[in-house]
Structure formats: C-alpha cells, structure tokens
Design a protein around this motif. Structure first.
Motif, short mmCIF file in Angstrom:
data_model
loop_
_atom_site.label_atom_id
_atom_site.label_comp_id
_atom_site.label_asym_id
_atom_site.label_seq_id
_atom_site.Cartn_x
_atom_site.Cartn_y
_atom_site.Cartn_z
N LEU A 129 13.16 -17.24 40.30
CA LEU A 129 13.62 -15.97 40.22
C LEU A 129 14.53 -15.58 39.48
O LEU A 129 14.80 -14.29 39.02
N SER A 130 15.55 -16.42 39.51
CA SER A 130 16.97 -16.03 38.67
C SER A 130 16.39 -16.03 37.09
O SER A 130 16.63 -15.02 36.55
N THR A 161 -0.24 -21.24 44.01
CA THR A 161 0.22 -19.77 44.70
C THR A 161 -1.14 -18.94 45.04
O THR A 161 -1.13 -18.56 46.16
N ARG A 162 -1.77 -18.73 43.88
CA ARG A 162 -2.90 -17.87 44.18
C ARG A 162 -3.82 -18.41 45.18
O ARG A 162 -4.41 -17.64 46.05
N GLU A 163 -4.06 -19.77 45.13
CA GLU A 163 -4.89 -20.34 46.35
C GLU A 163 -4.46 -20.28 47.84
O GLU A 163 -4.94 -19.94 48.79
N THR A 164 -3.12 -20.48 47.84
CA THR A 164 -2.48 -20.14 49.01
C THR A 164 -2.60 -18.66 49.35
O THR A 164 -2.81 -18.57 50.61
N ILE A 165 -2.24 -17.73 48.76
CA ILE A 165 -2.35 -16.47 49.08
C ILE A 165 -3.72 -15.99 49.42
O ILE A 165 -4.00 -15.41 50.59
N ILE A 172 4.42 -14.49 43.77
CA ILE A 172 5.51 -14.82 45.09
C ILE A 172 6.27 -13.81 45.58
O ILE A 172 6.19 -13.76 46.57
N GLU A 173 6.85 -13.00 44.51
CA GLU A 173 7.86 -12.00 45.09
C GLU A 173 6.84 -10.77 45.83
O GLU A 173 7.40 -10.66 47.07
N ASN A 174 5.86 -10.44 45.31
CA ASN A 174 5.06 -9.34 46.10
C ASN A 174 4.37 -10.00 47.34
O ASN A 174 4.47 -9.31 48.46
N ASP A 175 4.02 -11.37 47.47
CA ASP A 175 3.54 -11.82 48.72
C ASP A 175 4.46 -11.97 49.78
O ASP A 175 4.34 -11.65 50.99
N TYR A 227 3.45 -22.14 48.69
CA TYR A 227 3.07 -21.55 47.32
C TYR A 227 3.03 -22.99 46.60
O TYR A 227 2.29 -22.91 45.46
N PHE A 228 4.13 -23.77 46.74
CA PHE A 228 4.15 -25.18 45.90
C PHE A 228 3.34 -26.32 46.38
O PHE A 228 3.62 -27.42 46.08
N GLU A 229 2.68 -25.96 47.12
CA GLU A 229 1.82 -26.91 47.90
C GLU A 229 1.01 -28.16 47.08
O GLU A 229 1.15 -29.44 47.34
#
Lengths: 174, 174
Positions: A36-37, A164-168, B42-45, B141-143
């Motif tokens: 994010l930074s 990430t996509r898969e998790t969501i 990620i941020e949106n989720d 997300y990092f799974e």
DNA sequence: GGAAATTATTTCAAGTCTAAAGCGTTTTTC
DNA sequence: GAAAAACGCTTTAGACTTGAAATAATTTCC
C-alpha cells in the motif's frame, strides 16, 4: 490459566516472530502495508505531476488510457470494471470528458442500455502527449531495480493478483 | 522519412519487445498497473468488509491502527505523514473519531500548535476487535503464495519503496 | 529582541468515490 | 409471449480527498 498468545515475549528474535506468524498473520499484514505504501507513494506523485504539468486529473487520465488501447471504444461498464471503480463514479467523469471534448459518447446500436465512449482526435492527441511524460515518470520510480527484480516482481504480483481474486470470489460464493 | 518508433511491428516476439523497452518503458508501466491492480483489489475488498461487518470506514480504521501502536499518542502531522494523506483530510476524520468516542484530542504542552490524539478505552477495544478479523482477511489474500514468495515480495517492495522515495526526493530538490 | 521564515493545523471549494435506489432495456423462464 | 429476473446506467446522499489560503505558534536570523 495462561494466555500465551497475548503475552509480549521477553525477547524477540527471528524464531519468535516465525513462531508467532501463524497466529496473528503479522508478516502478511506488514506485506500488505508495504504494498500500500508503494502504491500510494507512486499514485500521489503521479497525480501531483499530472495536475501541475497538464492541469489534468488522474481519474480522467485513467479513462483516456483505457480508451487509447480500444479502437472500437468501450462500454461504460467495461471501463468501470477495468479501473475497479464504481459505475456511478464513471458517469460523472465521462460527462466531464465529453464536455471538455476529449471523448464522444454513443448509445450502442445493439443494446440501447449501453453507452459506448471513444476518444476524439483531440482526446487522443492530448492523451499521447501526457502519456509520453507519464511513462518517463513511472520508469524513474523503478530506476534502482534491476531487470531481474522487475521480472520477479511482475511474477509475484501476478500470483498475488490471482490469489486475491480467488479469495474474494470464494467468499462471495459462500 | 520513416518514424520506426511509431510503427506497429509485423510480428512481436521477445526480442522486439526488449528492443522497444528502453524507448517507451512498457515493462515499467505494466508493472505499475499490476501493482495498482493488487492494491485496489485488496483495498476495495477490505473497505467493503469493514463497512458491512463493523459499519466502520477504512480511513477511520487506518487512524486507529496508527494509534494502537503509539502508547503516547500521535501528533496529527505524524498521522498524516504515515498514512500519506493530506493534513486537511485528517482534521475532519479526527473530529469524527472524537465525536464517536474512539479517540481523545489534546493540545501538546510543549508546542501549542500541535494536537495530540490518543485511543480511548472504547477506541482500543473496538479497534482490536476489528483488527483480529482484518488480519485474517489479509492473510487470505496471500494464501496461494509460499513463505519464500512472501519474503521475496517483502524484499522487492522495500527496494521499490526506496527507489521511489529517492526519485521523488531528487525531483523536489532540483 | 524583533522581523522574517517556518511549522502545525484548520477552513474552504472543488473534485472523487461509494452504496443504494431508481429507470429503462434485455434476457430468462415458464 | 408475458411475468420475473438480470442488466447497464444514472441519480442521490454522504463520506473522503486534495490543494490552497488562512491562522496561530514557534524558530531562525540578524
């Protein structure tokens, strides 16, 4: 009764933190904050330069960028999806870009709900002018990274995006 | 007269793209867009989940997160710097958090311009409750990434952050 | 010590963003 | 083929965000 996972250890070393990792996900959190930074650092800088040098906002630039690669134009929903911003947001940005003469907007002949937007000549010309400098700025951010680093980063971010996509998706289905 | 850098090549392979790279910074641009994708995804989720499950906004959560690690409280400017958002933005968020009883705000005894904010007990309690779940979301997300991937990504993003900071600084000084 | 520059914060206007409700249009379903 | 569901977009209310100007306090510099 003791609650070891709440205790602050007397000394912290690599072993301690590794042992603590599965419980509190500290590593993943730090990684996310670092990502994010980088993202904010770069995005803020681009926004400032675009404003200062071209008097153009980043969201408006982003829409033009999508259109520059799409000769047939794009449906609003597609733009919304690609930029990952809400549909309601696109509406007013598009209205502004039409008003300023950078894009045109037509109702799709096949589906009268759909609005297709395209770059005008002016829009394409001004976008290309900005994009040139924009590309230089971006290359500068990565200046200290080797080609190998860049490749590896591309790779890892692709994995992260997939993960990430898969998790969501998985969460939405349950 | 020909303008080779404007031509679309008849076929594109690794060599072509590598040759084209120094001129248009295509790789760096793609990398930046990929980084931004991950970040927004990620941020949106996180924002959606925080809203849905705790009725709390991400910017408010971010401020509490900074304060949770600072027992002595933080000066507003420090919060602004750490979150990389403008000072004017912090003012109204802090006002809201004071009103909702999550933080307190005191004028610094040493410097009467500076405002120090601290978590209240309620603020700390509610933050910790949210942070627990928040950590779980992020780990998910990092799974699909291995420990090695995570370490490498940490590393590369640290380099990128350094490289970017330096680039931005160098430009400001010139 | 006092003018000038700097710093911390607030205020303001304008723009960006989201979620949710609403409105036509299209597709699905029976 | 009509009712119901889904879709694409717009509208709205409210929150967030920025940059710039304003205010007050502190530090720097002669």
């Amino acid at each position: 009764m003791t609650a070891p996972e709440e205790q602050t250890p007397l000394w912290i070393d690599a072993e301690t933190t590794v042992a603590a990792r599965p419980a509190d996900h500290k590593m993943e959190l730090r990684l996310w904050l670092r990502l994010l930074s980088c993202s904010r650092l770069i995005e803020n800088d681009i926004r400032r330069h675009l404003n200062a040098e071209f008097d153009f906002s980043l969201p408006r630039f982003d829409i033009l960028a999508q259109l520059d690669r799409a000769d047939e134009g794009l449906v609003l929903g597609e733009v919304s999806k690609r930029l990952m911003v809400s549909a309601g947001n696109i509406t007013s940005l598009v209205e502004g870009l039409v008003k300023s003469g950078h894009i045109t907007r037509t109702t799709s002949s096949g589906d009268r709900r759909a609005q297709i937007i395209r770059l005008t000549d002016k829009g394409r010309r001004e976008f290309r002018r900005m994009a040139k400098v924009h590309g230089d700025w971006i290359a500068k951010y990565f200046e200290q990274l080797s080609q190998k680093d860049i490749d590896k980063l591309m790779d890892l971010l692709a994995s992260l995006k997939d993960s990430t996509r898969e998790t969501i998706l998985a969460r939405q289905q349950s």
